[in-house]
Design a protein around this motif. Structure first.
Motif, PDB file in Angstrom:
ATOM      1  N   TYR A   1      -7.195   6.927  18.298  1.00  0.00           N
ATOM      2  CA  TYR A   1      -8.153   7.906  18.730  1.00  0.00           C
ATOM      3  C   TYR A   1      -8.450   9.096  17.562  1.00  0.00           C
ATOM      4  O   TYR A   1      -9.388   9.576  17.178  1.00  0.00           O
ATOM      5  CB  TYR A   1      -7.497   8.640  19.982  1.00  0.00           C
ATOM      6  CG  TYR A   1      -8.400   9.863  20.459  1.00  0.00           C
ATOM      7  CD1 TYR A   1      -9.661   9.769  20.793  1.00  0.00           C
ATOM      8  CD2 TYR A   1      -7.757  11.311  20.346  1.00  0.00           C
ATOM      9  CE1 TYR A   1     -10.396  10.832  21.194  1.00  0.00           C
ATOM     10  CE2 TYR A   1      -8.606  12.183  20.678  1.00  0.00           C
ATOM     11  CZ  TYR A   1      -9.692  12.156  21.058  1.00  0.00           C
ATOM     12  OH  TYR A   1     -10.713  13.172  21.488  1.00  0.00           O
ATOM     13  N   SER A   2      -7.570   9.820  16.969  1.00  0.00           N
ATOM     14  CA  SER A   2      -7.566  10.550  16.122  1.00  0.00           C
ATOM     15  C   SER A   2      -8.007  10.255  14.542  1.00  0.00           C
ATOM     16  O   SER A   2      -9.106  11.038  14.097  1.00  0.00           O
ATOM     17  CB  SER A   2      -6.296  11.378  15.516  1.00  0.00           C
ATOM     18  OG  SER A   2      -5.823  12.107  16.847  1.00  0.00           O
ATOM     19  N   TRP A   3      -7.747   9.182  14.163  1.00  0.00           N
ATOM     20  CA  TRP A   3      -8.167   8.669  12.867  1.00  0.00           C
ATOM     21  C   TRP A   3      -9.717   8.021  12.953  1.00  0.00           C
ATOM     22  O   TRP A   3     -10.490   8.189  11.940  1.00  0.00           O
ATOM     23  CB  TRP A   3      -7.041   7.736  12.358  1.00  0.00           C
ATOM     24  CG  TRP A   3      -7.569   7.034  11.116  1.00  0.00           C
ATOM     25  CD1 TRP A   3      -7.671   7.763  10.006  1.00  0.00           C
ATOM     26  CD2 TRP A   3      -8.303   5.853  10.994  1.00  0.00           C
ATOM     27  NE1 TRP A   3      -8.114   6.750   8.816  1.00  0.00           N
ATOM     28  CE2 TRP A   3      -8.226   5.583   9.380  1.00  0.00           C
ATOM     29  CE3 TRP A   3      -8.618   4.688  12.032  1.00  0.00           C
ATOM     30  CZ2 TRP A   3      -9.027   4.335   9.030  1.00  0.00           C
ATOM     31  CZ3 TRP A   3      -8.927   3.672  11.310  1.00  0.00           C
ATOM     32  CH2 TRP A   3      -9.204   3.460   9.998  1.00  0.00           C
ATOM     33  N   SER A   4      -9.986   7.119  13.912  1.00  0.00           N
ATOM     34  CA  SER A   4     -11.058   6.304  13.798  1.00  0.00           C
ATOM     35  C   SER A   4     -12.435   6.913  13.976  1.00  0.00           C
ATOM     36  O   SER A   4     -12.584   7.895  14.733  1.00  0.00           O
ATOM     37  CB  SER A   4     -11.069   5.326  14.644  1.00  0.00           C
ATOM     38  OG  SER A   4     -10.969   5.660  16.108  1.00  0.00           O
ATOM     39  N   ASP A   5     -13.444   6.539  13.159  1.00  0.00           N
ATOM     40  CA  ASP A   5     -14.900   6.814  13.511  1.00  0.00           C
ATOM     41  C   ASP A   5     -15.449   6.044  14.818  1.00  0.00           C
ATOM     42  O   ASP A   5     -16.200   6.302  15.575  1.00  0.00           O
ATOM     43  CB  ASP A   5     -15.917   6.438  12.358  1.00  0.00           C
ATOM     44  CG  ASP A   5     -15.440   7.144  11.244  1.00  0.00           C
ATOM     45  OD1 ASP A   5     -15.053   8.270  11.300  1.00  0.00           O
ATOM     46  OD2 ASP A   5     -15.555   6.654   9.901  1.00  0.00           O
TER      47      ASP A   5
END
Lengths: 284, 256
Positions: free
Chosen positions: A205-209
């Protein structure tokens, strides 16, 4: 921005023993994006990755690289693998050489580069993964996290356009997984396309585009992480959980601590910034 | 074997060019095996033991333990050469006659036995010197420059690596079996052991497929090519080698 680099079209694959691993998988990967593939164990993430650089050949459907169907001729496959690199989940199956230095040099040498260039790349990859001090160590005396970093260096040294990480942070301690995320950040800034598979919903959730959720060989949803992971029906169906950031945010909104107009936090810092200080305790 | 391997990566002669170390060990071993005097093997043994302990910094007790490994074979063979049993009691240097049979030692046999003992131990010490100071990966690189066929060096690389992968897997399976009382009785020990081997065999095939996939992903096309770390070539070491070998050659020639 939205230039397609890799694409899976109607991919179907079953293992020789008959287990169906991929069913009608369609996935588009855009150049320079961070794509996370979420799914529980056995969802087909690794199998899908093996198709992206031609190790597995689909039963039907095809893979496109920059709009062209990939060819399975030997020379073309080498070309493709120059562009699409995979860091495998188990470093022990990736590190075949007993020496760290030799193992990292394997990929770039296969690209037919000169010895000087290879040495240069090996050194750079070791710097990027903080493995320089391991260069003389035999691979069997490394810890799991160290092996993992060496296997990442082995792929970075090939300087691929697209880098696929299969469960990269599994088995890493907090410090090294934090450092790994920094390596990812750097690669993204360099314009590399990164695909990462995980079952860590918070990380994804935090990392992806963009996010694709796999379940039993199918992609059951893809889209923006903030849209997909707020929908309990999808999350439940894929045997996953809702990221703690979203859960906390929702709870805070429900109990009136946050206005319903508050933006969904992408990171912990975002969430903390959203939370107003209690009246009377305001400072600075 | 594991101890030797660990020292090979962690000793004071690590950064010396592997070709120099190999040349030194092999030449000295040649001198040791071709000598007709007992003096050469003795010098070689002292030389190599000194090199291992003082130059490479390997603890003396490790060396003694390693030298004790061939000792049992060696003592048995040496004793059978030295001791004779005969009905003729003449010619013995040291003997005991019991009921017409004479058990004892002929003097020339004793010399042969001592010679054989020292020569074997000297040659073994040369091999230990090489094994304790030079990692296998670098030895393979030397074989490579000696134009040993690719297929052999590649197999060596893979076998060497996988010894450790399987050792680790086997240790883990055994530990898991122990924690579930897998070896409490002789019967269960046999059963656990057989399961360990069949599990390992299964894993061989899985690992093989995984390895092939991962190598293919990095552009493997039928030939494993890797770069070896460059080690400085030292002229001084070559002079040193010559300075040791030439006196040994002279010694061997003079004693013919």
């Amino acid at each position: 921005m939205s230039e397609l680099i890799l694409e899976a079209v109607n991919l179907e694959y079953s293992y020789p023993d008959g287990t169906s691993a991929l069913r009608k998988v369609n996935l588009q990967v855009q150049k320079g994006e961070r794509l996370a593939i979420l799914g529980s164990n056995g969802a087909g993430k690794s199998t899908l990755f093996m198709h992206f650089n031609g190790i597995y050949r689909p039963n039907s459907g095809f893979i496109k690289y920059q709009g062209q169907d990939i060819s399975y001729k030997k020379q073309d496959l080498i070309e493709l693998r120059k562009k699409v690199g995979i860091v495998f989940q188990d470093p022990d199956s990736q590190l075949f050489s007993a020496s760290v230095w030799q193992d990292i040099s394997f990929g770039p040498l296969n690209l037919g580069l000169s010895e000087e260039v290879v040495i240069e790349r090996v050194k750079q990859a070791m710097l990027d993964t903080e493995t320089t001090d391991l260069e003389d160590k035999p691979t069997h005396l490394l810890s799991y996290g160290q092996k993992k970093r060496v296997s990442i260096a082995g792929v970075l040294a090939m300087e691929p356009e697209v880098i696929i990480f299969d469960e990269p942070t599994a088995g890493m301690d907090p410090r090294h997984s934090h450092e790994f995320m920094q390596i990812l950040e750097k690669l993204s800034l360099e314009g590399k396309t990164i695909i990462l598979s995980t079952h860590d919903v918070d990380l994804a959730y935090s990392w992806s585009d963009r996010l694709a959720i796999m379940y039993r060989g199918e992609i059951i949803a893809h889209g923006l992480p903030g849209e997909l992971l707020t929908r309990p029906e999808i999350v439940k169906r894929a045997d996953l959980t809702i990221p703690w950031l979203i859960e906390t945010h929702t709870e805070l909104v429900k109990k009136g601590w946050l206005p319903s107009s508050a933006p969904l936090p992408k990171t912990k810092t975002d969430l903390f910034q959203n939370i107003p200080a209690k009246s009377g305790q305001q400072s600075a | 074997m594991i101890a030797i391997d660990a020292y090979a990566y962690n000793n004071k002669l690590k950064s010396v060019h592997p070709a120099e170390k190999s040349l030194f060990a092999m030449l000295t071993m040649g001198m040791c095996l071709t000598s007709s005097t007992m003096l050469t093997p003795f010098i070689v043994l002292v030389l190599m033991a000194g090199g291992i302990v003082f130059k490479a910094g390997i603890p003396t007790r490790v060396l003694i333990r390693l030298l004790a490994i061939p000792m049992s074979f060696l003592l048995i063979s040496v004793l059978t050469i030295a001791i004779s049993v005969s009905t003729d009691s003449s010619g013995f240097w040291l003997a005991q006659t019991v009921k017409g049979f004479t058990i004892g030692i002929h003097y020339p046999d004793l010399l042969t036995a001592a010679n054989l003992f020292l020569r074997s131990l000297g040659a073994v010490s040369c091999l230990y010197f090489l094994a304790l100071t030079t990692p296998i990966t670098e030895l393979i690189a030397v074989l490579h420059t000696l134009k040993v066929p690719f297929i052999i060096t590649e197999l060596m690389v893979l076998i060497y690596r996988f010894i450790f992968v399987f050792l680790e897997t086997a240790t883990m399976i055994r530990r898991a079996q122990y924690s579930r009382s897998g070896y409490v009785s002789l019967k269960s020990s046999f059963r656990s052991m057989s399961r360990l081997f069949s599990a390992l065999l299964g894993k061989v095939f899985v690992k093989y497929q995984d390895l092939y996939n991962t190598m293919a992903a990095r552009g493997y096309n039928g030939e494993i090519r890797v770069l070896s770390q460059k080690r400085p070539i030292s002229l001084r070491n070559y002079f040193f080698i010559a300075g040791i070998e030439i006196p040994l050659i002279i010694l061997n020639l003079l004693w013919r």
